[in-house]
Design a protein around this motif. Sequence first.
Motif, PDB file in Angstrom:
ATOM      1  N   THR A   2       0.845  -1.185   0.000  1.00 52.12           N
ATOM      2  CA  THR A   2       0.000   0.000   0.000  1.00 52.12           C
ATOM      3  C   THR A   2       0.884   1.240   0.000  1.00 52.12           C
ATOM      4  O   THR A   2       2.102   1.158   0.152  1.00 52.12           O
ATOM      5  CB  THR A   2      -0.916   0.041   1.238  1.00 52.12           C
ATOM      6  OG1 THR A   2      -0.101   0.196   2.393  1.00 52.12           O
ATOM      7  CG2 THR A   2      -1.754  -1.220   1.338  1.00 52.12           C
ATOM      8  N   LEU A  72      -2.087  -7.887  -8.088  1.00 56.45           N
ATOM      9  CA  LEU A  72      -3.167  -6.959  -7.764  1.00 56.45           C
ATOM     10  C   LEU A  72      -2.744  -5.524  -8.063  1.00 56.45           C
ATOM     11  O   LEU A  72      -1.576  -5.175  -7.940  1.00 56.45           O
ATOM     12  CB  LEU A  72      -3.515  -7.049  -6.272  1.00 56.45           C
ATOM     13  CG  LEU A  72      -3.868  -8.424  -5.734  1.00 56.45           C
ATOM     14  CD1 LEU A  72      -3.656  -8.471  -4.235  1.00 56.45           C
ATOM     15  CD2 LEU A  72      -5.296  -8.763  -6.073  1.00 56.45           C
ATOM     16  N   ASP A  74      -4.399  -1.841  -6.827  1.00 53.32           N
ATOM     17  CA  ASP A  74      -5.445  -1.214  -6.018  1.00 53.32           C
ATOM     18  C   ASP A  74      -6.428  -2.267  -5.495  1.00 53.32           C
ATOM     19  O   ASP A  74      -7.645  -2.080  -5.544  1.00 53.32           O
ATOM     20  CB  ASP A  74      -6.200  -0.147  -6.819  1.00 53.32           C
ATOM     21  CG  ASP A  74      -5.302   1.011  -7.213  1.00 53.32           C
ATOM     22  OD1 ASP A  74      -4.414   1.370  -6.418  1.00 53.32           O
ATOM     23  OD2 ASP A  74      -5.484   1.547  -8.334  1.00 53.32           O
ATOM     24  N   GLU A  75      -5.879  -3.398  -5.044  1.00 54.46           N
ATOM     25  CA  GLU A  75      -6.652  -4.504  -4.465  1.00 54.46           C
ATOM     26  C   GLU A  75      -7.553  -5.225  -5.466  1.00 54.46           C
ATOM     27  O   GLU A  75      -8.359  -6.057  -5.089  1.00 54.46           O
ATOM     28  CB  GLU A  75      -7.471  -4.034  -3.259  1.00 54.46           C
ATOM     29  CG  GLU A  75      -6.629  -3.476  -2.121  1.00 54.46           C
ATOM     30  CD  GLU A  75      -5.624  -4.489  -1.565  1.00 54.46           C
ATOM     31  OE1 GLU A  75      -5.963  -5.670  -1.401  1.00 54.46           O
ATOM     32  OE2 GLU A  75      -4.476  -4.072  -1.311  1.00 54.46           O
TER      33      GLU A  75
END
Length: 101
Positions: A2, A72, A74-75
């Motif tokens: 993140t 992934l 942004d998730e």
Amino acid sequence: MTEDDNPIDAFGSAEEGVEPLKPYMDPTLFDTIDKQAQIDLLTSVFDAITLAGVDYDLKAQDSATGKRYTLLKDEEVIDVFVMDMNLTDNILDAIEQNKED
């Protein structure tokens, strides 16, 4: 990874050696892709992810046939990969295709 994560914290550093890569290594494949080859592939993958930006992350999951790697952004799932000698190229291609979208 993140925005709050530091790439060194997430992926390790030269001082830590290969310890951060161990959860991503697939020992079921050591007969076909030895430990050093997997280290080389994974190091290149995480270098590429670090350069691509904090939006990207790679998760490893165990399956009955070996590890699966989920890329992934942004998730959101971009693609799922298996460990082979083309892992780095496949992930780089997926990142590039995702940047174009």
